[in-house]
Design a protein around this motif. Structure first.
Motif, PDB file in Angstrom:
ATOM      1  N   THR A 100     -24.344   9.632  26.517  1.00 40.61           N
ATOM      2  CA  THR A 100     -23.100   8.879  26.310  1.00 40.61           C
ATOM      3  C   THR A 100     -22.515   9.166  24.940  1.00 40.61           C
ATOM      4  N   TRP A 101     -23.380   9.380  23.938  1.00 42.56           N
ATOM      5  CA  TRP A 101     -22.866   9.711  22.606  1.00 42.56           C
ATOM      6  C   TRP A 101     -22.125  11.038  22.618  1.00 42.56           C
ATOM      7  N   GLU A 150     -18.196   0.724  24.714  1.00 46.12           N
ATOM      8  CA  GLU A 150     -18.917  -0.401  25.299  1.00 46.12           C
ATOM      9  C   GLU A 150     -20.162   0.074  26.036  1.00 46.12           C
ATOM     10  N   GLU A 151     -20.035   1.176  26.753  1.00 48.69           N
ATOM     11  CA  GLU A 151     -21.187   1.728  27.470  1.00 48.69           C
ATOM     12  C   GLU A 151     -22.271   2.169  26.491  1.00 48.69           C
ATOM     13  N   PHE A 152     -21.847   2.737  25.367  1.00 45.32           N
ATOM     14  CA  PHE A 152     -22.781   3.191  24.344  1.00 45.32           C
ATOM     15  C   PHE A 152     -23.595   2.021  23.793  1.00 45.32           C
ATOM     16  N   LEU A 153     -22.932   0.898  23.509  1.00 48.56           N
ATOM     17  CA  LEU A 153     -23.628  -0.278  22.979  1.00 48.56           C
ATOM     18  C   LEU A 153     -24.554  -0.898  24.029  1.00 48.56           C
ATOM     19  N   LYS A 210      -9.021  10.775  23.245  1.00 47.15           N
ATOM     20  CA  LYS A 210      -8.864  10.382  24.644  1.00 47.15           C
ATOM     21  C   LYS A 210      -9.031   8.871  24.809  1.00 47.15           C
ATOM     22  N   PRO A 211      -8.258   8.253  25.737  1.00 47.30           N
ATOM     23  CA  PRO A 211      -8.378   6.811  25.956  1.00 47.30           C
ATOM     24  C   PRO A 211      -9.740   6.386  26.479  1.00 47.30           C
ATOM     25  N   ALA A 212     -10.498   7.331  27.059  1.00 47.37           N
ATOM     26  CA  ALA A 212     -11.820   6.993  27.583  1.00 47.37           C
ATOM     27  C   ALA A 212     -12.758   6.496  26.498  1.00 47.37           C
ATOM     28  N   ALA A 213     -12.421   6.716  25.226  1.00 53.56           N
ATOM     29  CA  ALA A 213     -13.298   6.294  24.131  1.00 53.56           C
ATOM     30  C   ALA A 213     -13.555   4.797  24.166  1.00 53.56           C
ATOM     31  N   ARG A 269     -18.361  11.124  21.457  1.00 51.48           N
ATOM     32  CA  ARG A 269     -17.956  11.981  20.343  1.00 51.48           C
ATOM     33  C   ARG A 269     -16.825  12.911  20.759  1.00 51.48           C
ATOM     34  N   SER A 270     -16.918  13.491  21.951  1.00 52.29           N
ATOM     35  CA  SER A 270     -15.871  14.378  22.456  1.00 52.29           C
ATOM     36  C   SER A 270     -14.565  13.613  22.643  1.00 52.29           C
ATOM     37  N   ALA A 271     -14.652  12.398  23.194  1.00 56.18           N
ATOM     38  CA  ALA A 271     -13.443  11.594  23.412  1.00 56.18           C
ATOM     39  C   ALA A 271     -12.784  11.215  22.090  1.00 56.18           C
TER      40      ALA A 271
END
Length: 486
Positions: A185-186, A205-208, A197-200, A190-192
């Motif tokens: 997910t990181w 939230e998914e990362f946390l 990108k809006p996906a960030a 990082r890419s987003a």
């Protein structure tokens, strides 16, 4: 055959004679390739002379081995003539199509779309209809695609496939990887962030969520176990934190460099709130004291790293936002709020117990363990000491409690770089900004008075042995004869 040009490219332009206006457009493209892009161009207007054999000129497409590309400028007229094999374009099309069909994977023939149908379909002859093309069907499209065409002809694409890397280290782990979901997910987050990108927002939230779930799993879960040795479980949790913590540091630093104030709201505060709530406590559940204490140690550590990130990018306004945010007290009671990160200053009895078992006893075991865990090249131990000095300063002025565990490691004679900037800089007045005081001198004078009072207490062991004066010097708070307010 994929073309990788090592010398100047040489192109043959195939097109259909049409109106004078269209012919000028074609010549403008040829001229721009020659003058602006340094590309040698073969085109009938310049290279077919009176008396020369037209078919022989066309056959240069394949006979002249120095020609690296054939550019087909395709409009409706070219499409009709090529498909019907009319003389001129039809002859060229036969020669070109034979070259295309001979090697399906080749990129030597370059379709450039000059026109679309009324339905928006590309005007391309049959033998080019399945090929990737460059869109020059409007002025705007040509400007957008021009560099892509030039890079293709020169064999220098905007993005190239990276070299094949080594076998990943995690495959060497026979028991399976750790924090696999978090690492994956990181990479996506990082890419987003890099691409805007809006996906960030979703990935944050998914990362946390993955950070919390996978860390608790690595610690053996939040629940106590009657067979647990508390100190062993505590050490296990502290060790398990290191890998995901380093991913958090990379995340914080990247967000702070992109936009510090946005980073506070979308990264630093959510991250600290999540760390502050792990493990989640409720009235009808019990939590392992080892896990709870280890997470509180992490909370203290991450609060310093968050401040260090903002100091690293010299973002005083963002730092004030972080210090003013009300965080919940770390307990099962959530109605108590703390600003200036004061709720993250954790007194660990397990840390003291660990210290009592060491051959060498530390005056500040909390700082010693944090420094043992400090491995980030940009956020070094000195950055953490300076970050804690800033947090301590604000808490002293707010009359709230913060024990600066790292103060004992402040080196005599060395000054904190950010505090030096705060003293010498006129705009902005960094310390005034983060404390709400009138100016730097007012901050210093008020702090010196309160600092002297609170450190007179013998319980402030980090300031014993004459370290109070050296700490003030590190903060650039020593009296200055040239300062009228000193």
């Amino acid at each position: 055959m994929s073309i990788t040009t090592t010398t100047k490219p040489k192109v043959f332009i195939s097109y259909s004679w049409g109106t004078p206006t269209y012919k000028e457009q074609v010549l403008d493209i040829a001229d721009r390739l020659i003058k602006d892009d340094g590309i040698e161009v073969i085109i009938d207007e310049y290279d077919l002379k009176g008396g020369q054999d037209i078919v022989a000129f066309m056959e240069r497409l394949v006979s002249d081995k120095s020609i690296t590309h054939v550019i087909v400028l395709s409009d409706a007229a070219y499409t009709v003539k090529a498909d019907s094999r009319e003389r001129g374009v039809g002859t060229e099309a036969q020669i070109i199509s034979a070259d295309v069909y001979k090697d399906i994977g080749q990129t030597r023939v370059v379709p450039v779309l000059m026109e679309k149908t009324l339905e928006g379909e590309p005007c391309l002859p049959t033998f080019l209809r399945t090929r990737m093309y460059f869109d020059f069907s409007s002025t705007e499209a040509m400007h957008r695609e021009w560099e892509k065409l030039g890079r293709h002809l020169w064999g220098k694409p905007i993005r190239t496939k990276p070299n094949l890397g080594d076998t990943p280290k995690y495959l060497q782990n026979q028991t399976g990887g750790s924090f696999v979901g978090l690492k994956s997910t990181w990479i996506a987050l990082r890419s987003a962030l890099m691409d805007g990108k809006p996906a960030a927002s979703v990935l944050r939230e998914e990362f946390l969520d993955l950070f919390e779930n996978e860390l608790l799993e690595a610690c053996g879960g939040p629940q106590p176990n009657p067979d647990d040795d508390i100190m062993e479980r505590w050490e296990k949790c502290l060790l398990a934190q290191l890998e995901p913590r380093d991913l958090l540091l990379e995340w914080m630093l990247m967000e702070a460099r992109i936009n510090a104030e946005c980073a506070v709201n979308k990264c630093l505060i959510p991250m600290l709130e999540r760390v502050n709530s792990i493990p989640r406590l409720s009235d009808n559940s019990q939590t392992s004291p080892a896990v709870e204490d280890a997470m509180a140690v992490l909370g203290y550590e991450m609060s310093l790293y968050a401040v260090a990130c903002l100091i690293e990018v010299d973002a005083s306004a963002a730092l004030r936002m972080l210090l003013e945010h009300p965080f919940s007290e770390r307990s099962r009671y959530r109605d108590s709020l703390h600003t200036a990160l004061s709720g993250f200053c954790h007194h660990s009895e397990l840390m003291n117990h660990w210290n009592s078992k060491q051959e060498k006893r530390w005056i500040s075991p909390m700082a010693e363990r944090v420094f043992l865990r400090s491995t980030h090249s940009r956020l070094s131990r000195n950055k953490l000491i300076e970050a804690e000095a800033a947090v301590f300063l604000v808490n002293v002025l707010n009359d709230t409690r913060w024990y600066p565990y790292t103060a004992i490691y402040a080196s005599r004679g060395e000054k904190f770089p950010w505090f030096q900037k705060a003293r010498s800089g006129k705009t902005p007045d960094r310390l005034a900004l983060i404390t709400g005081r009138k100016n730097w001198q007012a901050v210093r004078d008020e702090f010196q008075i309160q600092f002297k009072t609170i450190t007179a207490n013998s319980s402030w062991s980090v300031f014993q042995l004459g370290r109070r004066t050296s700490y003030l010097e590190c903060m650039s708070f020593e009296p200055d004869r040239n300062d009228s307010n000193a």
